[in-house]
Design a protein around this motif. Structure first.
Motif, mmCIF file in Angstrom:
data_model
loop_
_atom_site.group_PDB
_atom_site.id
_atom_site.type_symbol
_atom_site.label_atom_id
_atom_site.label_comp_id
_atom_site.label_asym_id
_atom_site.label_seq_id
_atom_site.Cartn_x
_atom_site.Cartn_y
_atom_site.Cartn_z
ATOM 1 N N GLY A 55 -6.221 23.386 -28.456
ATOM 2 C CA GLY A 55 -6.874 22.491 -29.403
ATOM 3 C C GLY A 55 -5.913 21.935 -30.436
ATOM 4 O O GLY A 55 -5.976 20.746 -30.780
ATOM 5 N N TRP A 56 -5.004 22.777 -30.923
ATOM 6 C CA TRP A 56 -4.008 22.331 -31.902
ATOM 7 C C TRP A 56 -3.104 21.261 -31.296
ATOM 8 O O TRP A 56 -2.826 20.246 -31.904
ATOM 9 N N ARG A 57 -2.659 21.525 -30.090
ATOM 10 C CA ARG A 57 -1.698 20.607 -29.455
ATOM 11 C C ARG A 57 -2.331 19.289 -29.017
ATOM 12 O O ARG A 57 -1.634 18.288 -28.901
ATOM 13 N N THR A 58 -3.637 19.270 -28.775
ATOM 14 C CA THR A 58 -4.290 18.056 -28.290
ATOM 15 C C THR A 58 -5.091 17.322 -29.362
ATOM 16 O O THR A 58 -5.499 16.187 -29.136
ATOM 17 N N ALA A 59 -5.314 17.945 -30.510
ATOM 18 C CA ALA A 59 -6.119 17.310 -31.563
ATOM 19 C C ALA A 59 -5.365 16.138 -32.183
ATOM 20 O O ALA A 59 -4.146 16.172 -32.328
ATOM 21 N N GLU A 60 -6.123 15.120 -32.539
ATOM 22 C CA GLU A 60 -5.548 13.965 -33.227
ATOM 23 C C GLU A 60 -5.143 14.371 -34.639
ATOM 24 O O GLU A 60 -5.867 15.085 -35.321
ATOM 25 N N TYR A 61 -4.006 13.892 -35.064
ATOM 26 C CA TYR A 61 -3.509 14.153 -36.415
ATOM 27 C C TYR A 61 -4.113 13.096 -37.330
ATOM 28 O O TYR A 61 -3.737 11.932 -37.267
ATOM 29 N N GLU A 62 -5.079 13.488 -38.169
ATOM 30 C CA GLU A 62 -5.723 12.550 -39.089
ATOM 31 C C GLU A 62 -5.535 13.029 -40.522
ATOM 32 O O GLU A 62 -5.689 14.212 -40.820
ATOM 33 N N PHE A 63 -5.234 12.092 -41.405
ATOM 34 C CA PHE A 63 -5.018 12.401 -42.820
ATOM 35 C C PHE A 63 -6.330 12.857 -43.460
ATOM 36 O O PHE A 63 -7.376 12.248 -43.267
ATOM 37 N N VAL A 64 -6.274 13.944 -44.236
ATOM 38 C CA VAL A 64 -7.430 14.424 -44.992
ATOM 39 C C VAL A 64 -7.112 14.411 -46.482
ATOM 40 O O VAL A 64 -7.876 13.903 -47.289
ATOM 41 N N TYR A 65 -5.971 14.985 -46.878
ATOM 42 C CA TYR A 65 -5.569 15.015 -48.290
ATOM 43 C C TYR A 65 -4.057 15.114 -48.381
ATOM 44 O O TYR A 65 -3.385 15.474 -47.427
ATOM 45 N N ASP A 66 -3.547 14.766 -49.549
ATOM 46 C CA ASP A 66 -2.115 14.886 -49.824
ATOM 47 C C ASP A 66 -1.836 16.277 -50.364
ATOM 48 O O ASP A 66 -2.296 16.609 -51.460
ATOM 49 N N PRO A 67 -1.104 17.103 -49.622
ATOM 50 C CA PRO A 67 -0.758 18.422 -50.161
ATOM 51 C C PRO A 67 0.222 18.248 -51.320
ATOM 52 O O PRO A 67 0.942 17.259 -51.379
ATOM 53 N N PRO A 68 0.247 19.204 -52.238
ATOM 54 C CA PRO A 68 1.202 19.082 -53.350
ATOM 55 C C PRO A 68 2.639 19.101 -52.834
ATOM 56 O O PRO A 68 2.927 19.707 -51.806
ATOM 57 N N VAL A 69 3.516 18.444 -53.559
ATOM 58 C CA VAL A 69 4.914 18.354 -53.163
ATOM 59 C C VAL A 69 5.525 19.747 -53.022
ATOM 60 O O VAL A 69 6.297 20.010 -52.104
ATOM 61 N N TRP A 70 5.145 20.662 -53.906
ATOM 62 C CA TRP A 70 5.682 22.013 -53.903
ATOM 63 C C TRP A 70 4.987 22.919 -52.883
ATOM 64 O O TRP A 70 5.407 24.034 -52.662
ATOM 65 N N GLY A 71 3.919 22.435 -52.260
ATOM 66 C CA GLY A 71 3.133 23.260 -51.348
ATOM 67 C C GLY A 71 3.917 23.789 -50.158
ATOM 68 O O GLY A 71 3.754 24.932 -49.744
ATOM 69 N N ARG A 72 4.778 22.957 -49.623
ATOM 70 C CA ARG A 72 5.570 23.360 -48.450
ATOM 71 C C ARG A 72 6.503 24.518 -48.785
ATOM 72 O O ARG A 72 6.631 25.478 -48.027
ATOM 73 N N HIS A 73 7.137 24.443 -49.947
ATOM 74 C CA HIS A 73 8.080 25.496 -50.344
ATOM 75 C C HIS A 73 7.347 26.782 -50.722
ATOM 76 O O HIS A 73 7.792 27.876 -50.379
ATOM 77 N N LEU A 74 6.215 26.638 -51.405
ATOM 78 C CA LEU A 74 5.426 27.825 -51.734
ATOM 79 C C LEU A 74 4.921 28.489 -50.453
ATOM 80 O O LEU A 74 4.912 29.714 -50.341
ATOM 81 N N ASN A 75 4.532 27.675 -49.473
ATOM 82 C CA ASN A 75 4.082 28.223 -48.194
ATOM 83 C C ASN A 75 5.174 29.065 -47.540
ATOM 84 O O ASN A 75 4.904 30.150 -47.024
ATOM 85 N N MET A 76 6.398 28.588 -47.577
ATOM 86 C CA MET A 76 7.504 29.341 -46.971
ATOM 87 C C MET A 76 7.678 30.698 -47.651
ATOM 88 O O MET A 76 7.946 31.696 -46.985
ATOM 89 N N LEU A 77 7.501 30.751 -48.963
ATOM 90 C CA LEU A 77 7.580 32.015 -49.683
ATOM 91 C C LEU A 77 6.373 32.903 -49.361
ATOM 92 O O LEU A 77 6.518 34.107 -49.119
ATOM 93 N N LEU A 78 5.207 32.319 -49.334
ATOM 94 C CA LEU A 78 3.997 33.092 -49.041
ATOM 95 C C LEU A 78 4.029 33.716 -47.651
ATOM 96 O O LEU A 78 3.460 34.786 -47.432
ATOM 97 N N MET A 79 4.709 33.063 -46.708
ATOM 98 C CA MET A 79 4.773 33.613 -45.357
ATOM 99 C C MET A 79 5.530 34.936 -45.317
ATOM 100 O O MET A 79 5.211 35.819 -44.518
ATOM 101 N N VAL A 80 6.512 35.112 -46.189
ATOM 102 C CA VAL A 80 7.215 36.401 -46.260
ATOM 103 C C VAL A 80 6.213 37.487 -46.656
ATOM 104 O O VAL A 80 6.159 38.558 -46.037
ATOM 105 N N PHE A 81 5.391 37.199 -47.667
ATOM 106 C CA PHE A 81 4.388 38.173 -48.106
ATOM 107 C C PHE A 81 3.336 38.411 -47.031
ATOM 108 O O PHE A 81 2.900 39.537 -46.824
#
Length: 190
Positions: A55-81
């Motif tokens: 489902g992930w690989r075949t689903a259409e990529y549609e915009f829903v919201y703009d994630p915060p600019v810092w969200g990607r970096h915080l996510n990388m840190l949260l993944m360690v935890f």
């Protein structure tokens, strides 16, 4: 998107049966036996994972919201935890003195982190759905277990340090392999 939703629903239902409908689980287990029941549960979980991946690989990529600019970096840190919490759930750990359900909490951290980093429809469905499942599970499992009995035994400092090292190594492996199993590169062009 249908396969992705079906996979999340199947995953959630199979996992929630134990805490939401223990009588149904006991009934099924009594009718088919413990071994076949475990096999059925494993088959359903693998099927749910396959549906989510497809489902992930075949689903259409549609915009829903703009994630915060810092969200990607915080996510990388949260993944360690998140990875550390998954590991802490597997044995003795001091973290269990503060967190009752480390694996489910790790799943919730994983989901929230990814929602901070991604604003597309398939991310909202996958991470929002699995995050909601983890949150519901924390409450239903806690309700069934009753008052929290913190573990009396904890891991040694050496064991805790080893857990942190293992989490960091797993993080590095998952970071490097992310593009191959999700189709999304973490560094460079998406």
């Amino acid at each position: 998107m249908g396969a992705l939703i079906a996979g999340i629903l199947l995953w959630s239902i199979v996992h929630l049966v134990k805490s939401v409908a223990p009588g149904l689980r006991t009934s099924i287990r009594g009718k088919i036996g413990a071994g076949p029941h475990q096999g059925l549960v494993a088959l359903l979980i693998v099927s749910a994972l396959a549906l989510m991946i497809y489902g992930w690989r075949t689903a259409e990529y549609e915009f829903v919201y703009d994630p915060p600019v810092w969200g990607r970096h915080l996510n990388m840190l949260l993944m360690v935890f998140s990875i550390f919490l998954f590991g802490a759930a597997q044995g003795k750990s001091r973290i269990k003195q503060w967190i009752r359900h480390p694996m489910l909490t790790g799943m919730l951290v994983w989901a929230v982190g990814h929602l901070l980093a991604n604003g597309d429809s398939r991310s909202v469905v996958l991470f929002g759905g699995l995050g909601l499942w983890a949150l519901i599970s924390i409450f239903t499992v806690s309700r069934n277990e009753g008052a929290w009995q913190k573990p009396s035994e904890t891991a040694s400092i050496g064991r805790e340090m080893l857990s942190i090292v293992i989490a960091l190594v797993l993080y590095a492996v998952l970071f490097g392999a992310h593009r191959y199993f999700t189709g999304v590169a973490l560094i460079g062009s998406q």
